[in-house]
Write a protein that holds these residues in place. Structure first.
Motif, PDB file in Angstrom:
ATOM      1  N   TRP A  56      -4.705  -1.727   9.636  1.00  0.00           N
ATOM      2  CA  TRP A  56      -5.629  -2.712  10.188  1.00  0.00           C
ATOM      3  C   TRP A  56      -4.905  -4.048  10.434  1.00  0.00           C
ATOM      4  N   PRO A  83     -15.442  -0.511   6.165  1.00  0.00           N
ATOM      5  CA  PRO A  83     -14.998  -1.233   7.366  1.00  0.00           C
ATOM      6  C   PRO A  83     -15.461  -2.684   7.405  1.00  0.00           C
ATOM      7  N   SER A 114      -4.652   2.032   4.829  1.00  0.00           N
ATOM      8  CA  SER A 114      -5.712   1.478   5.683  1.00  0.00           C
ATOM      9  C   SER A 114      -5.500   0.009   6.016  1.00  0.00           C
ATOM     10  N   LEU A 160      -5.687   9.459   6.372  1.00  0.00           N
ATOM     11  CA  LEU A 160      -5.454   9.299   4.942  1.00  0.00           C
ATOM     12  C   LEU A 160      -5.045  10.617   4.302  1.00  0.00           C
ATOM     13  N   VAL A 180     -10.083  -3.389  12.492  1.00  0.00           N
ATOM     14  CA  VAL A 180     -10.398  -2.152  11.787  1.00  0.00           C
ATOM     15  C   VAL A 180     -10.233  -0.976  12.743  1.00  0.00           C
ATOM     16  N   GLN A 227       0.840  -1.191   0.000  1.00  0.00           N
ATOM     17  CA  GLN A 227       0.000   0.000   0.000  1.00  0.00           C
ATOM     18  C   GLN A 227       0.881   1.249   0.000  1.00  0.00           C
ATOM     19  N   SER A 236     -10.916   5.799   1.449  1.00  0.00           N
ATOM     20  CA  SER A 236     -11.503   5.006   2.529  1.00  0.00           C
ATOM     21  C   SER A 236     -11.890   3.610   2.037  1.00  0.00           C
ATOM     22  N   VAL A 255      -7.719   5.531  10.335  1.00  0.00           N
ATOM     23  CA  VAL A 255      -6.433   5.762   9.687  1.00  0.00           C
ATOM     24  C   VAL A 255      -6.435   7.161   9.089  1.00  0.00           C
ATOM     25  N   SER A 279      -1.921   6.299   2.147  1.00  0.00           N
ATOM     26  CA  SER A 279      -3.258   5.713   2.290  1.00  0.00           C
ATOM     27  C   SER A 279      -3.131   4.244   2.697  1.00  0.00           C
TER      28      SER A 279
END
Length: 343
Positions: free
Chosen positions: A215, A240, A211, A226, A221, A205, A237, A224, A209
């Protein structure tokens, strides 16, 4: 979704279903990266896929498996670009109306591709606003909404990339792939480890960003922070409740994060090798610099996920590539141990 239903058999059936519509993309041995890391590095060139990215696999698998009563009114999706392009192409081939919701700053080249495939387009201030609006419109119009990652058929189609890698390199040891919402990575985990549990799958990633990376590290979850990224396909996003996260938690071996500068440098190297690669597609290549010493003679496949970027944006990002690639690759790594120059 029943995660146990996403089996190796289902992934194989997805591959048979979409085979007439897609390309078995090349798995190309990279002399440059193999020399640099004293290993055997192969590039899975999904940038050469129909529509220029792996996303068309999931679109075809979903649309071909949909009840016709669900699709006849049309399909709606939100996207930064490639998911919409893959869906628009598949819908065009299958005569299904499609409406794509985009951020206003979407890459012009991607917008033009969507228009070429006949998609109806709506623009919003952000990808999240586009997603919320698309979900609302799908409910109001009773059209089918297709997530770019949070869907069993999309995950299964992602696994077909893994099956093709195994077809071409049965003794692969590590597979590295970029992750946005995790549909591709989830499917590949299930496919690769379903055949050989010893195969390692590494996700990538962006640091802007991250996420799924956060996690994964936290085991749950969590919020985060961003930031915008040039790799829009890996940004924004993530739902979740996405079913991709439990799969990633269980099967991904590690997640790496890369900077914007590392992505640009990887794009330059690929361009020098005559391949146009968009920022999201270059993330796996960018991650190699963090783990080069760990590869040590192993067979590694890196998924190059897409090429869809307008020429003006490409040139604005990579600039002059004349002094960044061949002279560096064949000259060894720099004093900081970084294979992509001084970033």
């Amino acid at each position: 979704m029943n995660l146990s239903a996403i089996t190796l058999q289902e992934i194989a059936l997805a591959h048979e279903r979409i085979r007439p519509y897609i390309r078995h993309t090349p798995l190309e041995y990279s002399e440059e990266f193999s020399y640099l890391y004293s290993s055997n590095v192969y590039l899975k060139l999904e940038n050469l896929q129909v529509t220029g990215s792996f996303k068309t696999r999931g679109a075809f698998n979903k649309l071909l498996s949909l009840d016709k009563t669900k699709s006849k009114g049309g399909v709606i999706a939100s996207t930064a670009g490639n998911h919409g392009i893959g869906l628009a192409y598949a819908a065009h081939k299958l005569n299904i109306p499609v409406h794509v919701y985009l951020p206003r700053d979407a890459d012009l080249g991607k917008v033009q591709s969507l228009e070429r495939y006949g998609a109806l387009l709506s623009f919003f201030d952000s990808i999240e606003e586009a997603r919320v609006s698309a979900l609302k419109a799908a409910e109001e119009k009773e059209h089918f909404f297709l997530s770019a990652y949070n869907d069993r058929a999309v995950i299964a189609a992602g696994g077909t990339v893994g099956l093709e890698i195994l077809d071409d390199l049965s003794d692969v040891g590590i597979v590295i792939t970029s992750m946005g919402g995790g549909g591709l990575a989830s499917g590949m985990c299930l496919a690769l480890k379903g055949v050989n549990p010893k195969i390692e799958v590494w996700g990538v990633q962006t640091k802007n960003s991250p996420s799924l990376a956060v996690w994964y590290q936290n085991g749950k979850v969590t919020p985060v922070d961003l930031k915008p990224s040039i790799a829009e396909g890996l940004s924004g996003s993530i739902e979740p409740e996405t079913v991709t996260f439990p799969i990633i938690q269980k099967h991904i071996d590690r997640i790496l994060t890369v900077t914007e500068a590392e992505i640009i440098a990887a794009m330059k190297i690929m361009l020098d090798s005559q391949y146009i690669v968009e920022p999201s597609g270059a993330a796996g290549i960018a991650a190699l610099k963090q783990c080069g010493k760990e590869l040590n003679g192993r067979k590694v496949a890196v998924v190059v996920t897409g090429r869809n970027i307008s020429w003006p944006r490409l040139t604005s990002l990579v600039g002059d590539t004349s002094n960044t690639t061949h002279s560096f690759l064949y000259g060894g790594i720099n004093k900081n141990g970084c294979p992509f120059g001084n970033l």
